[in-house]
Write an enzyme that holds these catalytic residues in place. Sequence first.
Site, PDB file in Angstrom:
ATOM      1  N   HIS A 131      47.668  -8.753 -66.458  1.00 60.03           N
ATOM      2  CA  HIS A 131      48.882  -8.516 -65.683  1.00 60.03           C
ATOM      3  C   HIS A 131      50.030  -8.190 -66.627  1.00 60.03           C
ATOM      4  O   HIS A 131      49.884  -8.241 -67.857  1.00 60.03           O
ATOM      5  CB  HIS A 131      49.217  -9.716 -64.794  1.00 60.03           C
ATOM      6  N   ASP A 161      54.731  -3.561 -65.385  1.00 59.45           N
ATOM      7  CA  ASP A 161      54.367  -2.885 -64.135  1.00 59.45           C
ATOM      8  C   ASP A 161      55.307  -1.735 -63.821  1.00 59.45           C
ATOM      9  O   ASP A 161      54.870  -0.621 -63.505  1.00 59.45           O
ATOM     10  CB  ASP A 161      54.375  -3.890 -62.979  1.00 59.45           C
TER      11      ASP A 161
END
Length: 350
Positions: A131, A161
Amino acid sequence: MQPLNHLHVIEFEGIGPGPLCGRVLADLGARVTVIARPGTSSVVDKLSGGGQAPLREGKTVVELNLKHPDDVAQALGLVASADALIEGNRPGVMERLGLGPAACAAVNPKLVYGRMTGWGQQGPLAHAAGHDINYVALSGMLSLSAVHGQLPVSPPTVLGDAGGALGLALGIVSGVLQARQSGQGCVVDAAIVDVVAMLGGLAQWIAGTGGLGGQGNDRPSVFHDSPFYDVYRCADGGFVTLGAIEPQFYALLVQKLGLADVDPAAQFDTTAWPALKERLRALFLTQPRRHWCDLLEGTDACFAPVLTLDEAARHPHNVVRGLYAQTPSGERRTGAAPRFTPLPKAHTHD
Protein backbone atom coordinates in the site's frame (compact mmCIF):
# COMPACT_ATOMS: atom_id res chain seq x y z
CA MET A 1 -12.72 24.11 -20.66
CA GLN A 2 -12.64 20.33 -20.52
CA PRO A 3 -9.67 19.43 -22.73
CA LEU A 4 -10.21 15.66 -22.57
CA ASN A 5 -13.82 15.63 -23.78
CA HIS A 6 -12.66 13.66 -26.84
CA LEU A 7 -11.20 10.85 -24.71
CA HIS A 8 -12.98 7.57 -23.87
CA VAL A 9 -11.46 5.49 -21.08
CA ILE A 10 -12.42 2.03 -19.82
CA GLU A 11 -11.63 1.62 -16.12
CA PHE A 12 -11.53 -1.85 -14.61
CA GLU A 13 -12.51 -0.85 -11.10
CA GLY A 14 -10.01 -1.37 -8.31
CA ILE A 15 -9.21 0.40 -5.07
CA GLY A 16 -7.41 3.71 -4.69
CA PRO A 17 -5.05 5.03 -7.36
CA GLY A 18 -6.68 3.43 -10.43
CA PRO A 19 -10.12 4.91 -9.72
CA LEU A 20 -8.49 8.20 -8.74
CA CYS A 21 -6.74 8.31 -12.11
CA GLY A 22 -10.11 7.72 -13.78
CA ARG A 23 -11.64 10.50 -11.70
CA VAL A 24 -8.85 12.91 -12.67
CA LEU A 25 -9.45 12.17 -16.35
CA ALA A 26 -13.24 12.44 -15.91
CA ASP A 27 -12.87 15.80 -14.17
CA LEU A 28 -10.97 17.02 -17.24
CA GLY A 29 -13.78 15.93 -19.53
CA ALA A 30 -12.99 12.31 -20.40
CA ARG A 31 -15.84 9.82 -20.77
CA VAL A 32 -14.98 7.08 -18.30
CA THR A 33 -16.80 3.75 -18.29
CA VAL A 34 -16.18 1.70 -15.15
CA ILE A 35 -16.34 -2.08 -15.38
CA ALA A 36 -17.21 -3.07 -11.82
CA ARG A 37 -17.64 -6.39 -10.08
CA PRO A 38 -21.24 -7.14 -9.08
CA GLY A 39 -21.87 -6.23 -5.45
CA THR A 40 -19.80 -3.98 -3.20
CA SER A 41 -16.23 -3.98 -1.95
CA SER A 42 -15.84 -4.58 1.78
CA VAL A 43 -12.61 -2.56 1.82
CA VAL A 44 -14.20 0.42 0.07
CA ASP A 45 -17.19 0.23 2.44
CA LYS A 46 -14.90 0.32 5.48
CA LEU A 47 -12.84 3.23 4.19
CA SER A 48 -15.88 5.26 3.12
CA GLY A 49 -18.06 4.41 6.10
CA GLY A 50 -20.64 2.99 3.70
CA GLY A 51 -21.11 6.31 1.90
CA GLN A 52 -21.23 6.87 -1.85
CA ALA A 53 -17.78 6.27 -3.36
CA PRO A 54 -16.70 9.70 -4.71
CA LEU A 55 -14.29 8.13 -7.21
CA ARG A 56 -17.27 6.81 -9.20
CA GLU A 57 -18.76 10.25 -9.68
CA GLY A 58 -18.82 11.48 -13.25
CA LYS A 59 -18.40 7.95 -14.61
CA THR A 60 -20.70 5.37 -16.17
CA VAL A 61 -20.73 2.07 -14.24
CA VAL A 62 -21.24 -1.29 -15.95
CA GLU A 63 -21.31 -4.38 -13.73
CA LEU A 64 -19.68 -7.45 -15.26
CA ASN A 65 -18.54 -10.75 -13.81
CA LEU A 66 -15.24 -11.31 -15.58
CA LYS A 67 -15.21 -14.98 -14.62
CA HIS A 68 -17.98 -15.49 -17.20
CA PRO A 69 -16.90 -15.67 -20.88
CA ASP A 70 -19.90 -13.67 -22.07
CA ASP A 71 -19.03 -10.83 -19.72
CA VAL A 72 -15.39 -10.92 -20.83
CA ALA A 73 -16.59 -10.65 -24.43
CA GLN A 74 -18.75 -7.67 -23.45
CA ALA A 75 -15.76 -6.03 -21.79
CA LEU A 76 -13.67 -6.53 -24.95
CA GLY A 77 -16.48 -4.93 -26.93
CA LEU A 78 -16.22 -1.83 -24.76
CA VAL A 79 -12.44 -1.80 -25.05
CA ALA A 80 -12.68 -1.98 -28.84
CA SER A 81 -14.12 1.53 -29.06
CA ALA A 82 -12.02 3.14 -26.30
CA ASP A 83 -8.91 5.28 -26.43
CA ALA A 84 -7.43 3.98 -23.20
CA LEU A 85 -7.85 1.44 -20.44
CA ILE A 86 -7.04 1.51 -16.71
CA GLU A 87 -6.44 -1.63 -14.66
CA GLY A 88 -4.90 -2.02 -11.21
CA ASN A 89 -4.49 -5.77 -10.70
CA ARG A 90 -1.35 -7.65 -9.84
CA PRO A 91 0.77 -8.65 -12.86
CA GLY A 92 -0.74 -11.53 -14.82
CA VAL A 93 -4.33 -11.22 -13.53
CA MET A 94 -5.71 -9.47 -16.61
CA GLU A 95 -3.93 -11.94 -18.89
CA ARG A 96 -5.55 -14.86 -17.07
CA LEU A 97 -8.95 -13.21 -17.51
CA GLY A 98 -8.39 -12.93 -21.27
CA LEU A 99 -8.15 -9.13 -21.02
CA GLY A 100 -4.40 -8.60 -21.13
CA PRO A 101 -2.64 -6.22 -23.54
CA ALA A 102 -2.42 -8.76 -26.35
CA ALA A 103 -6.13 -9.65 -26.21
CA CYS A 104 -7.11 -5.98 -26.12
CA ALA A 105 -4.70 -5.03 -28.90
CA ALA A 106 -6.36 -7.66 -31.10
CA VAL A 107 -9.63 -5.68 -30.97
CA ASN A 108 -8.09 -2.19 -30.72
CA PRO A 109 -4.48 -1.71 -31.93
CA LYS A 110 -4.52 2.00 -31.02
CA LEU A 111 -5.41 1.30 -27.38
CA VAL A 112 -3.32 2.81 -24.58
CA TYR A 113 -3.27 0.12 -21.89
CA GLY A 114 -2.68 1.74 -18.48
CA ARG A 115 -1.40 -0.53 -15.71
CA MET A 116 -1.57 0.85 -12.15
CA THR A 117 0.48 -1.11 -9.63
CA GLY A 118 2.55 -0.42 -6.57
CA TRP A 119 5.73 -2.24 -7.55
CA GLY A 120 5.48 -2.39 -11.36
CA GLN A 121 5.13 -5.21 -13.85
CA GLN A 122 8.62 -6.63 -13.27
CA GLY A 123 11.03 -6.92 -10.38
CA PRO A 124 11.41 -9.04 -7.22
CA LEU A 125 8.43 -7.35 -5.53
CA ALA A 126 6.11 -7.24 -8.55
CA HIS A 127 3.72 -9.89 -7.23
CA ALA A 128 3.76 -8.82 -3.56
CA ALA A 129 0.92 -6.93 -1.89
CA GLY A 130 1.53 -3.40 -0.67
CA HIS A 131 0.00 0.00 0.00
CA ASP A 132 0.85 3.68 -0.21
CA ILE A 133 3.12 3.78 2.84
CA ASN A 134 5.18 0.82 1.56
CA TYR A 135 5.81 2.32 -1.87
CA VAL A 136 6.77 5.71 -0.39
CA ALA A 137 9.13 3.91 1.99
CA LEU A 138 10.91 1.92 -0.73
CA SER A 139 11.31 5.01 -2.94
CA GLY A 140 13.42 6.62 -0.21
CA MET A 141 11.01 9.53 0.16
CA LEU A 142 9.54 8.45 3.52
CA SER A 143 12.98 8.78 5.10
CA LEU A 144 12.91 12.51 4.36
CA SER A 145 10.28 13.00 7.07
CA ALA A 146 12.48 11.38 9.74
CA VAL A 147 13.98 14.55 11.18
CA HIS A 148 16.75 13.96 13.74
CA GLY A 149 15.75 10.40 14.47
CA GLN A 150 12.01 11.04 14.71
CA LEU A 151 9.53 8.47 13.43
CA PRO A 152 8.92 8.92 9.67
CA VAL A 153 5.33 9.99 8.92
CA SER A 154 3.57 10.31 5.56
CA PRO A 155 0.08 11.73 4.92
CA PRO A 156 -2.12 8.73 4.05
CA THR A 157 -2.79 8.14 0.31
CA VAL A 158 -1.36 11.51 -0.80
CA LEU A 159 2.17 10.75 -1.96
CA GLY A 160 1.90 7.16 -3.17
CA ASP A 161 -1.66 6.54 -4.32
CA ALA A 162 -2.38 10.07 -5.53
CA GLY A 163 1.08 10.53 -7.02
CA GLY A 164 0.70 7.22 -8.83
CA ALA A 165 -2.73 8.25 -10.13
CA LEU A 166 -1.31 11.45 -11.60
CA GLY A 167 1.58 9.52 -13.12
CA LEU A 168 -0.80 7.12 -14.84
CA ALA A 169 -3.03 9.99 -16.03
CA LEU A 170 0.01 11.68 -17.60
CA GLY A 171 1.05 8.38 -19.15
CA ILE A 172 -2.39 7.77 -20.64
CA VAL A 173 -2.69 11.23 -22.16
CA SER A 174 0.86 10.99 -23.53
CA GLY A 175 0.16 7.53 -24.96
CA VAL A 176 -3.05 8.68 -26.62
CA LEU A 177 -1.25 11.62 -28.26
CA GLN A 178 1.36 9.21 -29.60
CA ALA A 179 -1.25 6.66 -30.74
CA ARG A 180 -3.25 9.26 -32.64
CA GLN A 181 -0.13 10.27 -34.53
CA SER A 182 1.29 6.79 -35.17
CA GLY A 183 -1.77 4.54 -35.11
CA GLN A 184 0.03 2.29 -32.63
CA GLY A 185 -1.08 1.85 -29.02
CA CYS A 186 1.16 1.14 -26.05
CA VAL A 187 1.27 -0.23 -22.52
CA VAL A 188 1.79 2.29 -19.71
CA ASP A 189 3.54 0.72 -16.70
CA ALA A 190 2.69 3.19 -13.93
CA ALA A 191 4.32 1.80 -10.78
CA ILE A 192 3.74 3.94 -7.71
CA VAL A 193 7.28 3.38 -6.46
CA ASP A 194 8.59 4.67 -9.82
CA VAL A 195 6.39 7.76 -9.79
CA VAL A 196 7.21 8.70 -6.18
CA ALA A 197 10.93 8.26 -6.85
CA MET A 198 10.59 10.49 -9.93
CA LEU A 199 8.69 13.14 -7.96
CA GLY A 200 11.55 13.08 -5.45
CA GLY A 201 14.08 14.16 -8.06
CA LEU A 202 14.52 17.62 -6.52
CA ALA A 203 15.00 16.08 -3.08
CA GLN A 204 17.56 13.65 -4.51
CA TRP A 205 19.48 16.55 -6.00
CA ILE A 206 19.44 18.57 -2.77
CA ALA A 207 20.42 15.50 -0.75
CA GLY A 208 23.31 14.86 -3.13
CA THR A 209 24.72 18.27 -2.31
CA GLY A 210 24.37 17.64 1.43
CA GLY A 211 21.49 20.09 1.74
CA LEU A 212 18.91 17.79 3.33
CA GLY A 213 20.84 16.53 6.34
CA GLY A 214 20.01 13.27 8.06
CA GLN A 215 21.00 11.34 4.91
CA GLY A 216 24.40 10.19 6.11
CA ASN A 217 25.87 13.63 6.78
CA ASP A 218 25.84 16.02 9.73
CA ARG A 219 25.66 19.25 7.76
CA PRO A 220 22.77 21.45 9.00
CA SER A 221 19.85 21.47 6.60
CA VAL A 222 17.73 24.42 5.57
CA PHE A 223 14.70 22.11 5.58
CA HIS A 224 15.32 20.44 8.95
CA ASP A 225 17.50 22.76 11.03
CA SER A 226 17.00 26.36 9.96
CA PRO A 227 14.68 28.64 11.95
CA PHE A 228 13.07 30.03 8.77
CA TYR A 229 11.75 26.72 7.36
CA ASP A 230 9.78 24.91 10.03
CA VAL A 231 6.48 24.30 11.81
CA TYR A 232 5.77 26.19 15.03
CA ARG A 233 3.21 25.63 17.76
CA CYS A 234 1.04 28.56 18.87
CA ALA A 235 -0.47 29.50 22.25
CA ASP A 236 -3.84 27.89 21.41
CA GLY A 237 -2.30 24.58 20.26
CA GLY A 238 -2.53 25.44 16.56
CA PHE A 239 0.45 25.33 14.22
CA VAL A 240 1.92 27.65 11.59
CA THR A 241 4.57 27.15 8.92
CA LEU A 242 7.45 29.30 7.71
CA GLY A 243 9.31 28.82 4.43
CA ALA A 244 11.27 32.05 4.01
CA ILE A 245 14.30 30.67 2.18
CA GLU A 246 15.04 33.57 -0.18
CA PRO A 247 16.90 36.49 1.48
CA GLN A 248 14.26 39.10 0.67
CA PHE A 249 11.52 36.94 2.17
CA TYR A 250 13.61 36.21 5.26
CA ALA A 251 14.33 39.91 5.77
CA LEU A 252 10.59 40.65 5.67
CA LEU A 253 9.88 37.83 8.14
CA VAL A 254 12.47 39.16 10.58
CA GLN A 255 11.00 42.65 10.27
CA LYS A 256 7.39 41.46 10.71
CA LEU A 257 8.31 39.49 13.83
CA GLY A 258 10.00 42.53 15.36
CA LEU A 259 13.42 40.90 15.61
CA ALA A 260 15.36 44.15 15.32
CA ASP A 261 18.58 42.62 16.64
CA VAL A 262 18.64 39.83 14.04
CA ASP A 263 20.79 40.63 10.99
CA PRO A 264 19.03 39.33 7.82
CA ALA A 265 22.40 39.20 6.07
CA ALA A 266 23.44 36.44 8.51
CA GLN A 267 20.55 34.20 7.45
CA PHE A 268 22.80 31.26 6.54
CA ASP A 269 25.08 31.44 9.59
CA THR A 270 24.26 27.90 10.69
CA THR A 271 25.95 28.36 14.08
CA ALA A 272 23.21 30.85 14.98
CA TRP A 273 20.32 28.63 13.86
CA PRO A 274 19.72 26.63 17.07
CA ALA A 275 19.40 29.69 19.30
CA LEU A 276 17.22 31.58 16.82
CA LYS A 277 14.96 28.55 16.32
CA GLU A 278 14.41 28.30 20.08
CA ARG A 279 13.65 32.00 20.15
CA LEU A 280 11.05 31.63 17.42
CA ARG A 281 9.50 28.64 19.18
CA ALA A 282 9.08 30.73 22.32
CA LEU A 283 7.77 33.70 20.33
CA PHE A 284 5.06 31.76 18.49
CA LEU A 285 3.92 30.22 21.78
CA THR A 286 3.04 33.70 23.08
CA GLN A 287 0.05 34.21 20.76
CA PRO A 288 -2.76 32.10 19.24
CA ARG A 289 -2.61 31.04 15.59
CA ARG A 290 -5.10 33.73 14.57
CA HIS A 291 -2.66 36.45 15.70
CA TRP A 292 0.11 35.11 13.50
CA CYS A 293 -2.26 34.75 10.54
CA ASP A 294 -3.32 38.37 10.91
CA LEU A 295 0.33 39.44 11.02
CA LEU A 296 1.87 37.27 8.31
CA GLU A 297 -0.71 35.68 6.02
CA GLY A 298 -0.78 37.15 2.53
CA THR A 299 2.67 38.74 2.88
CA ASP A 300 5.93 37.65 1.26
CA ALA A 301 7.12 36.15 4.55
CA CYS A 302 6.23 32.70 3.14
CA PHE A 303 3.71 31.79 5.82
CA ALA A 304 0.66 29.55 6.11
CA PRO A 305 -1.29 28.07 9.00
CA VAL A 306 -1.54 24.29 9.36
CA LEU A 307 -5.23 23.71 8.69
CA THR A 308 -7.43 20.72 9.39
CA LEU A 309 -9.40 19.38 6.44
CA ASP A 310 -12.51 21.21 7.68
CA GLU A 311 -10.60 24.47 8.14
CA ALA A 312 -9.05 24.13 4.67
CA ALA A 313 -12.51 23.85 3.11
CA ARG A 314 -13.51 27.14 4.78
CA HIS A 315 -10.33 29.14 4.21
CA PRO A 316 -11.09 32.27 2.14
CA HIS A 317 -8.41 31.56 -0.47
CA ASN A 318 -9.60 28.00 -1.01
CA VAL A 319 -13.22 29.18 -1.15
CA VAL A 320 -12.42 31.72 -3.86
CA ARG A 321 -10.46 29.07 -5.76
CA GLY A 322 -13.38 26.67 -5.45
CA LEU A 323 -11.17 23.87 -4.16
CA TYR A 324 -13.96 22.12 -2.30
CA ALA A 325 -17.67 21.61 -2.82
CA GLN A 326 -20.40 19.85 -0.87
CA THR A 327 -22.80 17.26 -2.20
CA PRO A 328 -26.50 17.59 -1.32
CA SER A 329 -25.89 15.05 1.44
CA GLY A 330 -23.14 17.21 2.94
CA GLU A 331 -20.09 15.22 1.82
CA ARG A 332 -17.04 17.18 0.72
CA ARG A 333 -15.64 16.86 -2.79
CA THR A 334 -12.48 18.27 -4.31
CA GLY A 335 -12.50 20.22 -7.55
CA ALA A 336 -10.71 19.39 -10.78
CA ALA A 337 -7.08 20.42 -11.24
CA PRO A 338 -5.33 21.81 -13.17
CA ARG A 339 -7.66 24.34 -14.76
CA PHE A 340 -7.85 25.35 -18.39
CA THR A 341 -8.99 28.58 -20.04
CA PRO A 342 -8.69 29.67 -23.67
CA LEU A 343 -5.75 31.82 -24.68
CA PRO A 344 -6.77 35.46 -25.00
CA LYS A 345 -7.57 36.52 -28.53
CA ALA A 346 -4.76 38.43 -30.18
CA HIS A 347 -5.39 42.13 -30.62
CA THR A 348 -5.49 43.26 -34.20
CA HIS A 349 -4.26 46.66 -35.28
CA ASP A 350 -5.94 48.45 -38.14
